[in-house]
Design an enzyme around this catalytic site. Structure first.
Site, short mmCIF file in Angstrom:
data_model
loop_
_atom_site.label_atom_id
_atom_site.label_comp_id
_atom_site.label_asym_id
_atom_site.label_seq_id
_atom_site.Cartn_x
_atom_site.Cartn_y
_atom_site.Cartn_z
N ARG A 51 126.34 132.56 -50.20
CA ARG A 51 125.11 133.38 -50.82
C ARG A 51 125.37 134.08 -51.81
O ARG A 51 124.05 135.28 -52.15
CB ARG A 51 124.33 133.49 -49.46
CG ARG A 51 123.87 132.41 -48.34
CD ARG A 51 123.12 131.68 -48.47
NE ARG A 51 122.88 131.24 -47.45
CZ ARG A 51 121.93 131.36 -46.53
NH1 ARG A 51 121.10 131.89 -46.54
NH2 ARG A 51 121.77 130.37 -45.53
N ARG A 55 118.56 134.78 -52.97
CA ARG A 55 117.44 136.30 -52.80
C ARG A 55 117.77 137.75 -53.49
O ARG A 55 117.39 138.64 -53.79
CB ARG A 55 116.76 136.41 -51.49
CG ARG A 55 116.04 135.44 -51.67
CD ARG A 55 115.44 134.78 -50.57
NE ARG A 55 116.64 134.85 -48.54
CZ ARG A 55 116.03 134.68 -47.51
NH1 ARG A 55 114.78 134.63 -47.27
NH2 ARG A 55 117.21 134.49 -46.69
N ARG A 64 113.05 131.35 -59.35
CA ARG A 64 112.29 129.90 -58.23
C ARG A 64 111.07 130.61 -57.92
O ARG A 64 110.39 129.79 -57.46
CB ARG A 64 113.22 130.35 -56.61
CG ARG A 64 114.35 130.02 -56.79
CD ARG A 64 114.40 128.45 -56.22
NE ARG A 64 113.20 128.92 -55.27
CZ ARG A 64 113.39 129.04 -54.04
NH1 ARG A 64 114.03 129.64 -53.50
NH2 ARG A 64 111.61 129.27 -53.51
N ASP A 100 121.03 123.09 -50.03
CA ASP A 100 121.35 123.75 -48.50
C ASP A 100 122.19 122.43 -47.43
O ASP A 100 122.25 122.02 -47.98
CB ASP A 100 119.46 124.02 -48.47
CG ASP A 100 119.55 124.69 -46.93
OD1 ASP A 100 119.99 125.76 -46.72
OD2 ASP A 100 119.82 124.12 -46.29
N TYR A 177 119.58 122.59 -36.26
CA TYR A 177 118.40 122.23 -36.76
C TYR A 177 117.73 120.53 -35.79
O TYR A 177 116.52 121.26 -35.96
CB TYR A 177 118.46 122.46 -37.56
CG TYR A 177 119.44 123.44 -38.65
CD1 TYR A 177 117.87 124.71 -38.27
CD2 TYR A 177 120.60 124.01 -38.73
CE1 TYR A 177 118.96 126.11 -38.74
CE2 TYR A 177 120.54 125.66 -39.24
CZ TYR A 177 120.02 126.00 -39.05
OH TYR A 177 120.10 127.53 -39.69
O1 CP3 Z 1 124.91 130.71 -52.72
C1 CP3 Z 1 124.94 130.14 -52.44
O2 CP3 Z 1 126.14 130.08 -50.51
C2 CP3 Z 1 123.95 128.99 -52.33
C3 CP3 Z 1 124.22 127.67 -51.37
C4 CP3 Z 1 123.96 127.39 -50.40
C5 CP3 Z 1 122.62 128.09 -49.35
N1 CP3 Z 1 122.69 127.89 -48.64
C6 CP3 Z 1 121.04 128.50 -50.59
C7 CP3 Z 1 120.49 128.37 -49.65
C8 CP3 Z 1 124.10 127.27 -49.11
C9 CP3 Z 1 125.59 127.40 -48.64
C10 CP3 Z 1 123.50 127.10 -47.96
C11 CP3 Z 1 124.19 126.34 -47.12
C12 CP3 Z 1 123.61 126.88 -45.35
N2 CP3 Z 1 121.85 126.59 -44.90
C13 CP3 Z 1 124.64 127.08 -44.24
C14 CP3 Z 1 125.38 127.67 -43.74
C15 CP3 Z 1 126.04 129.33 -44.77
C16 CP3 Z 1 125.37 130.17 -43.82
O3 CP3 Z 1 124.68 131.12 -43.86
O4 CP3 Z 1 125.84 129.93 -42.29
C17 CP3 Z 1 123.00 127.45 -43.63
C18 CP3 Z 1 122.84 127.71 -42.07
C19 CP3 Z 1 121.63 127.18 -43.72
C20 CP3 Z 1 120.27 126.86 -43.73
C21 CP3 Z 1 119.03 127.91 -43.76
N3 CP3 Z 1 118.66 127.69 -45.34
C22 CP3 Z 1 118.92 129.20 -43.81
C23 CP3 Z 1 119.35 130.27 -42.47
C24 CP3 Z 1 118.00 129.78 -45.05
C25 CP3 Z 1 117.35 131.37 -45.44
C26 CP3 Z 1 116.45 131.20 -44.82
C27 CP3 Z 1 115.98 132.56 -45.07
O5 CP3 Z 1 114.79 132.58 -45.72
O6 CP3 Z 1 115.98 133.39 -44.59
C28 CP3 Z 1 118.50 129.20 -45.74
C29 CP3 Z 1 116.97 129.05 -47.06
C30 CP3 Z 1 118.28 129.00 -48.01
N4 CP3 Z 1 119.37 128.54 -48.56
C31 CP3 Z 1 118.51 130.06 -49.35
C32 CP3 Z 1 118.89 129.85 -50.25
C33 CP3 Z 1 119.58 130.93 -52.21
C34 CP3 Z 1 116.68 131.57 -49.50
C35 CP3 Z 1 115.49 130.17 -50.01
C36 CP3 Z 1 114.64 130.98 -50.85
O7 CP3 Z 1 115.04 131.68 -51.66
O8 CP3 Z 1 113.70 130.64 -50.75
#
Ligand code: CP3
Length: 390
Positions: A51, A55, A64, A100, A177
């Site tokens: 991550r 954000r 974004r 994602d 999910y």
């Molecule tokens: O730097 C990176 O790792 C970028 C790529 C990335 C994202 N998601 C971007 C993202 C990766 C590798 C993921 C994987 C992901 N997504 C996982 C596995 C990694 C982990 O954290 O265990 C999981 C479980 C998800 C599902 C998911 N997507 C969650 C739990 C969330 C957070 C929700 C929140 O808003 O708190 C997301 C959204 C997400 N994925 C964001 C990003 C940058 C935030 C969305 C935003 O900025 O609006």
């Protein structure tokens, strides 16, 4: 055991192919390929952060603005820009593809949204055979936007000499999910389904393994140099359930890129009891992700026992420490580095889980510099005694 949907297409790139020449000595790839176990030392301990794009970065929030998460993933220029932001800012040793785990589900036609502050939310949860029949297979051409984005990203990364890591969510975490309908603390429905209807569970996990495998394969064929399988929530299972209901499907997902010669990392949280089994999937992974609950050298020993050979480790600074005073944080960074060195078969520095949105980018920059400046515990008597004894 389930395999990839179709016979794998002939690779268009091969390990060591000319496009990889400039990455030959990239520290991340040296470690992930297992070269440390063969006696080679990288110039420095490689570091990247799960991550790292997201954000916590003001430049991410700026680009974004006005675009939903899933929309942003469909725009190759935006994907490349966001993937490169942490590389520019921190000089990390690997980029992680901005996407994602639910992107391949959406590409296949599953109704899903990412709700800010919550996570993925599924329009129609999958709990019955009829529900599963509505989950489509994923055809490679449905990933065209992913392929385009990876190509553009790799092109832009070229000048920095930084490899791109592709990724996918593992079948269990994806299923959690789909079955729960969204994020869940205890995954009660998912675990109940696994036991109440093992055949339905198996068929669901097999379909998700094909989807995850196709997503991984598309990224590697488009130029990603390594992959990571995220089984973020698998730590909620017993070892027996993991081995019986999950490991074969994670193996199937990773087997989709086995012929492409890229290093494969396997990561989850709360996985202390599962590390040996996670290291062993599909004949053994190259890098074992370890969360902050288990010292790296202990994780490496469990990985080696499971895989039957040395395995590099990745991790595992507790993300909570990022808000501690610098002296405290610096001590923890050294502790992790010393444990990674004791692990003996290569260490990729990372956090034990993702960067929290509240993290200060200035602090992450200092962590990267500290890791890059590290020259071994031999210089630092204070770091030699620490955790690690089991
Ligand atoms: O730097 C990176 O790792 C970028 C790529 C990335 C994202 N998601 C971007 C993202 C990766 C590798 C993921 C994987 C992901 N997504 C996982 C596995 C990694 C982990 O954290 O265990 C999981 C479980 C998800 C599902 C998911 N997507 C969650 C739990 C969330 C957070 C929700 C929140 O808003 O708190 C997301 C959204 C997400 N994925 C964001 C990003 C940058 C935030 C969305 C935003 O900025 O609006």
């Amino acid at each position: 055991m389930p395999g990839p949907a179709d016979a794998p297409a002939a690779p268009t790139t091969a390990p060591g192919a000319p496009h990889e020449e400039h990455l030959r000595d990239a520290p991340y790839l040296l470690v992930a390929r297992g070269d440390v176990a063969r006696g080679l030392r990288p110039a420095r301990t490689p570091v990247w952060f799960m991550r790292q794009a997201g954000r916590s970065l003001p430049e991410y929030r700026a680009v974004r603005e006005g675009t939903t998460m899933l929309e942003s993933c469909r725009r190759p220029e935006l994907v490349a820009e966001i993937t490169l932001q942490p590389v520019r800012r921190y000089g990390v040793d690997a980029a992680i593809f901005y996407s994602d785990i639910v992107v391949p589900l959406e590409a296949a036609g599953v109704g899903v949204e990412i709700v800010p502050g919550t996570g993925p939310v599924i329009a129609e949860p999958v709990r019955t055979r009829a529900d599963l029949d509505r989950v489509p297979e994923l055809a490679p051409e449905q990933l065209q936007h992913v392929t385009d984005a990876v190509r553009l990203t790799v092109e832009q990364l070229r000048a920095t000499g930084t490899p791109l890591i592709g990724f996918a969510g593992a079948p269990f975490t994806l299923a959690s999910y789909l079955v729960e309908g969204g994020p869940s603390r205890d995954l009660l429905r998912t675990k109940a389904l696994m036991h109440a209807d093992p055949q339905l569970w198996h068929d669901l996990a097999a379909r998700l393994a094909r989807i995850a495998g196709a997503f991984l394969r598309a990224q590697v064929l488009a130029g990603a140099s390594a992959v990571q399988l995220f089984d973020s929530w698998v730590g909620s299972l017993s070892l027996a359930d993991y081995e019986r209901h999950v490991a074969p499907h994670s193996a199937a997902a990773l087997s989709a890129v086995a012929d492409l010669g890229v290093p494969r990392t396997h990561f989850g949280t709360g996985t202390g009891e599962l590390l040996g089994a996670m290291a062993a999937v599909d004949g053994g992974v190259d890098v074992l992700g370890v969360d902050f609950r288990v010292p790296l050298d202990v994780g490496a020993a469990r990985g080696r026992a499971g895989a039957g050979r040395p395995v590099a480790v990745q991790g595992n600074l507790d993300p909570a420490l990022l808000s501690a005073p610098w002296d405290v944080l610096r001590g923890e960074v050294h502790r992790v580095l010393a444990a990674g060195e004791r692990a003996g078969a290569g260490h990729v520095f990372n956090l034990g889980h993702g960067v929290p949105p509240s993290a200060d980018p200035g602090v992450l920059a200092r962590v990267v510099d500290e890791v890059h400046a590290w020259r071994g515990a031999g210089d630092r008597a204070d770091d030699r005694a620490g955790d690690g004894a089991e």
